[in-house]
Design an enzyme around this catalytic site. Sequence first.
Site, PDB file in Angstrom:
ATOM      1  N   PRO A  23      -4.507 -17.514 -23.063  1.00 40.61           N
ATOM      2  CA  PRO A  23      -5.961 -17.638 -22.844  1.00 40.61           C
ATOM      3  C   PRO A  23      -6.696 -16.412 -23.372  1.00 40.61           C
ATOM      4  O   PRO A  23      -6.300 -15.278 -23.093  1.00 40.61           O
ATOM      5  CB  PRO A  23      -6.078 -17.725 -21.318  1.00 40.61           C
ATOM      6  CG  PRO A  23      -4.723 -18.115 -20.836  1.00 40.61           C
ATOM      7  CD  PRO A  23      -3.756 -17.509 -21.802  1.00 40.61           C
ATOM      8  N   TYR A 186      -9.457 -10.058 -11.863  1.00 37.69           N
ATOM      9  CA  TYR A 186     -10.408 -11.075 -11.433  1.00 37.69           C
ATOM     10  C   TYR A 186     -10.139 -11.446  -9.980  1.00 37.69           C
ATOM     11  O   TYR A 186      -9.282 -10.839  -9.326  1.00 37.69           O
ATOM     12  CB  TYR A 186     -10.388 -12.249 -12.408  1.00 37.69           C
ATOM     13  CG  TYR A 186     -10.807 -11.804 -13.796  1.00 37.69           C
ATOM     14  CD1 TYR A 186     -12.054 -11.212 -14.001  1.00 37.69           C
ATOM     15  CD2 TYR A 186      -9.938 -11.896 -14.886  1.00 37.69           C
ATOM     16  CE1 TYR A 186     -12.442 -10.742 -15.255  1.00 37.69           C
ATOM     17  CE2 TYR A 186     -10.322 -11.440 -16.144  1.00 37.69           C
ATOM     18  CZ  TYR A 186     -11.567 -10.859 -16.324  1.00 37.69           C
ATOM     19  OH  TYR A 186     -11.945 -10.393 -17.552  1.00 37.69           O
ATOM     20  N   ARG A 234      -1.075 -16.982 -13.560  1.00 36.69           N
ATOM     21  CA  ARG A 234      -1.052 -15.753 -14.362  1.00 36.69           C
ATOM     22  C   ARG A 234      -1.229 -14.557 -13.448  1.00 36.69           C
ATOM     23  O   ARG A 234      -2.107 -14.536 -12.585  1.00 36.69           O
ATOM     24  CB  ARG A 234      -2.153 -15.765 -15.424  1.00 36.69           C
ATOM     25  CG  ARG A 234      -2.024 -14.553 -16.366  1.00 36.69           C
ATOM     26  CD  ARG A 234      -2.849 -14.652 -17.622  1.00 36.69           C
ATOM     27  NE  ARG A 234      -2.016 -14.317 -18.786  1.00 36.69           N
ATOM     28  CZ  ARG A 234      -2.511 -13.993 -19.971  1.00 36.69           C
ATOM     29  NH1 ARG A 234      -3.811 -13.979 -20.192  1.00 36.69           N
ATOM     30  NH2 ARG A 234      -1.701 -13.708 -20.968  1.00 36.69           N
ATOM     31  N   GLY A 328      -1.521 -13.788 -28.125  1.00 34.41           N
ATOM     32  CA  GLY A 328      -2.955 -13.674 -27.969  1.00 34.41           C
ATOM     33  C   GLY A 328      -3.623 -13.304 -29.277  1.00 34.41           C
ATOM     34  O   GLY A 328      -3.841 -14.145 -30.145  1.00 34.41           O
ATOM     35  N   ARG A 329      -3.898 -12.021 -29.451  1.00 34.22           N
ATOM     36  CA  ARG A 329      -4.651 -11.582 -30.634  1.00 34.22           C
ATOM     37  C   ARG A 329      -3.930 -11.895 -31.932  1.00 34.22           C
ATOM     38  O   ARG A 329      -4.575 -12.060 -32.973  1.00 34.22           O
ATOM     39  CB  ARG A 329      -4.950 -10.094 -30.522  1.00 34.22           C
ATOM     40  CG  ARG A 329      -5.840  -9.770 -29.337  1.00 34.22           C
ATOM     41  CD  ARG A 329      -6.151  -8.306 -29.196  1.00 34.22           C
ATOM     42  NE  ARG A 329      -6.772  -8.046 -27.908  1.00 34.22           N
ATOM     43  CZ  ARG A 329      -7.257  -6.863 -27.532  1.00 34.22           C
ATOM     44  NH1 ARG A 329      -7.168  -5.833 -28.347  1.00 34.22           N
ATOM     45  NH2 ARG A 329      -7.805  -6.720 -26.350  1.00 34.22           N
TER      46      ARG A 329
END
Length: 360
Positions: A23, A186, A234, A328-329
Amino acid sequence: MTTLFEPLTLRSLTLPNRVWMAPMCQYSSPASGEDAGVATDWHHTHYATRAVGGSGLVLTEATAVSAEGRISPYDLGLWNGRQTEALRRVTRAIAEHGAVPGVQLAHAGRKASTGRPWDGGGPLRQDEGGWPVVGPSPVPFAEGHLLPAELSTGRMGEIAQEFADAARRALEAGFRVAEVHGAHGYLLAQFLSPVSNRRTDAYGGDHAGRTRFPLEVVDAVRAVWPDELPLFFRISATEWLAEGGWTPDDTVRFAADLLAHGVDLLDVSTGGNVPGVAIPSDPGYQVPFAARVRAETDMPVAAVGLITEPGQAAKILAAGEADAVLLGRQLLRDPYWPLRAARELGHTGEVLPLQYRRAA
């Protein structure tokens, strides 16, 4: 054959390979009005391209379960039917191109109401399009960030229901994997950590107290997510603090709790809840945390973090350090990385889309 391109079955769902898209926020939804949080042409193209590129699972960016839970005003959401309908087009494209569509369900907690990274990324006042933030305790993320209101147990129950409602909409939209976001500072990660959770009630204090609300959210989602489909969680396995904070030992213990509550795979990342800490930047620096969970529990794991080369990814799986890798990146730089990896590793199966096989 490298195990990167072997299928993986979780519950009744078979993922075609073990190279997955992590994500990554796109900050590309409308910020306000009836289209707030709605997927756009950007999302369709972005996610469909990674499916064409050979990723076996394509996970969306953090998708907010409520307007309050967005990181920025431009985040993707799943709190209404308009958002659900727009995401059907995205999941259909992912599935049509051979990948499994997955959704990450999230609430940003005290890290909500911030600008997009390319706009500075700082906290937004209400006159800048921001909103009040919440958390387990009235402890801001960093100096200059908004002071969160401490959540009441009643409001926590409502948030757990918002996660469940978003999971129902995700199913309607065509997603086949759901991931609960409990990492990167988060809301659920804020509850897990003694750095951000200073509560003295049943939702704070010891390990059982600090994990209680995240487990209640997992239970709420698992109750509505079909038994035949997998649920991921996650986690940030460490906060990279010399002492205090959430630790790798906590992660191993919590992984066993999650498994007992119906989670099928732990997506192992690190950091994000404490600003200014030193985090290594070596290739695969987070893999050992995933490997430890896999070695010490029965929980399948996915590893993420500076996994950039096909041989590196293949060795992680061959060594039994993870069941899958999340890129990811690297997938932002090269959407077709899985196709390149298959070629470089000598995989002889059919990975290229039919339309591209004349270029094999």
